[in-house]
Enzyme design. Structure first.
Site, short mmCIF file in Angstrom:
data_model
loop_
_atom_site.label_atom_id
_atom_site.label_comp_id
_atom_site.label_asym_id
_atom_site.label_seq_id
_atom_site.Cartn_x
_atom_site.Cartn_y
_atom_site.Cartn_z
N LYS A 54 167.23 101.36 -18.92
CA LYS A 54 168.50 101.25 -18.25
C LYS A 54 169.62 101.96 -18.74
O LYS A 54 170.37 102.71 -18.08
CB LYS A 54 169.24 99.64 -18.04
CG LYS A 54 168.13 98.94 -16.90
CD LYS A 54 168.32 97.51 -17.08
CE LYS A 54 167.37 96.66 -16.33
NZ LYS A 54 167.11 95.38 -16.47
N GLN A 98 170.06 90.57 -19.16
CA GLN A 98 168.54 90.62 -19.52
C GLN A 98 167.76 89.49 -19.23
O GLN A 98 168.12 88.49 -20.24
CB GLN A 98 168.15 91.59 -20.15
CG GLN A 98 166.74 92.02 -20.31
CD GLN A 98 166.46 92.92 -19.00
OE1 GLN A 98 167.11 93.82 -18.76
NE2 GLN A 98 165.24 92.88 -18.50
N ASP A 121 173.09 93.12 -10.44
CA ASP A 121 171.74 92.63 -10.17
C ASP A 121 171.66 91.94 -8.93
O ASP A 121 170.35 91.78 -8.41
CB ASP A 121 171.31 91.70 -11.40
CG ASP A 121 170.42 92.03 -12.38
OD1 ASP A 121 169.48 93.06 -11.98
OD2 ASP A 121 170.10 91.44 -13.35
#
Ligand code: NAD
Length: 287
Positions: A54, A98, A121
């Site tokens: 990322k 995460q 997200d």
């Protein structure tokens, strides 16, 4: 018939190129860089690989990024206070925590703490709710990435039958909502579904997001269906496996994604798109 391969790496690369051009124009207009903050808890090797990827993507398109790497023993309170301070940080447009998180951390509470306007997200209840109401703001990255793949092949979604296998909050459910919003008739299959093969066999689009290598066999697939394999399982040999029996299903489907190199890179590009969307919104530019 042998299916055409939907090359997520190539499509994602081209979309990253588009974002990089837009970021250059954005910066040359005197605006600050779009910023992404990633919180990584503990030392899960797969999570570390994902976070590095990322960060690399952010560098490639010209975003500012930061990673806060916290100990596996971090408390719920400490983790939540990190998020609150990122919520108030004007250099950060998107916040991503995460997963998986350690067992002592309540993941739902953590996601609830993220400002929905920074929830790139697309996991926050507010953003999932907007998707359910057909007013999407931040769309969950993996389902959005799958839609980008399906749009790439020029599918006319209206009236198609779609089967989504797996019904998790992060992948299967928002995937079903995306396909429903696009005009498909959607079957949501999960661990309790009876005669799953008969249901999937009706589908023009099959998306599998389970995490069981080889689950989807050629007998489940209608000839000419488009098959998207979201599943990723690392074998004892360290190789990555999807849910779909790729070699056999390829002979029946019209399009199929490989694992790796299908849905994974598209998830990452959807994150970049969401982060840029957040930056535009924070600086007062509407879509
Ligand atoms: P999860 O474990 O939260 O959910 C799995 C879902 O599969 C559940 O809804 C469960 O009911 C269903 N299921 C389990 N066994 C089943 C069976 N035999 N038949 C039908 N359904 C069954 O997992 P998740 O977070 O949704 O992830 C699913 C897979 O997708 C994993 O392999 C994960 O690594 C992968 N994944 C890939 C990406 C990507 O970018 N490619 C992103 C996220 C997740």
């Amino acid at each position: 018939m042998s299916a055409k391969i939907l090359d997520g790496n190539a499509i994602a690369k081209s979309l990253r190129g588009d974002i990089a051009v837009q970021v250059k124009q954005w910066v040359s207009a005197g605006r600050r860089l779009p910023g992404l903050a990633v919180i990584l808890v503990g030392n899960d090797p797969a999570s570390e690989v994902y976070v590095r990827g990322k960060r690399r993507d952010c560098d490639e398109v010209g975003f500012h990024s930061q990673v806060q790497h916290l100990s596996a023993n971090v408390t719920q309170q400490d983790l939540e206070s990190r998020i609150h301070s990122l919520n108030g940080d004007h250099s950060i447009d998107g916040i991503l925590v995460q997963t998986p998180l350690p067992d002592h951390i309540d993941e739902e509470r953590v996601i609830d703490c993220i400002d929905p306007d920074k929830d790139v997200d697309g996991f926050h209840a507010y953003n999932i709710g907007l998707l359910a109401l057909r007013r999407p703001n931040f769309r969950s990255c993996t389902p959005k990435g799958v839609m980008l793949l399906l749009e790439h092949i020029g599918l006319d979604f209206k009236g198609l039958d779609a089967a989504v296998i797996g019904a998790s909050n992060h992948v299967g459910r928002p995937m079903g909502l995306e396909l429903l919003m696009a005009g498909c008739t959607v079957t949501a299959a999960h661990r309790f579904t009876r005669d799953i093969a008969a249901k999937v066999r009706l589908a023009d689009i099959v998306v599998s997001a389970v995490g069981k290598p080889g689950l989807v066999s050629p007998e489940w697939i209608k000839p000419g269906a488009v098959v998207i394999d979201v599943g990723i399982t690392r074998g004892a040999n360290k190789k990555l496996y999807g849910d779909v029996q790729f070699d056999a299903v390829k002979e029946i489907a019209s399009w199929i994604t490989p694992v790796p190199g299908g849905a994974g890179p598209m998830t990452r590009v959807a994150l970049l798109q969401n982060t840029f969307q957040a930056a535009r919104a924070h600086l007062g530019f509407s879509e």
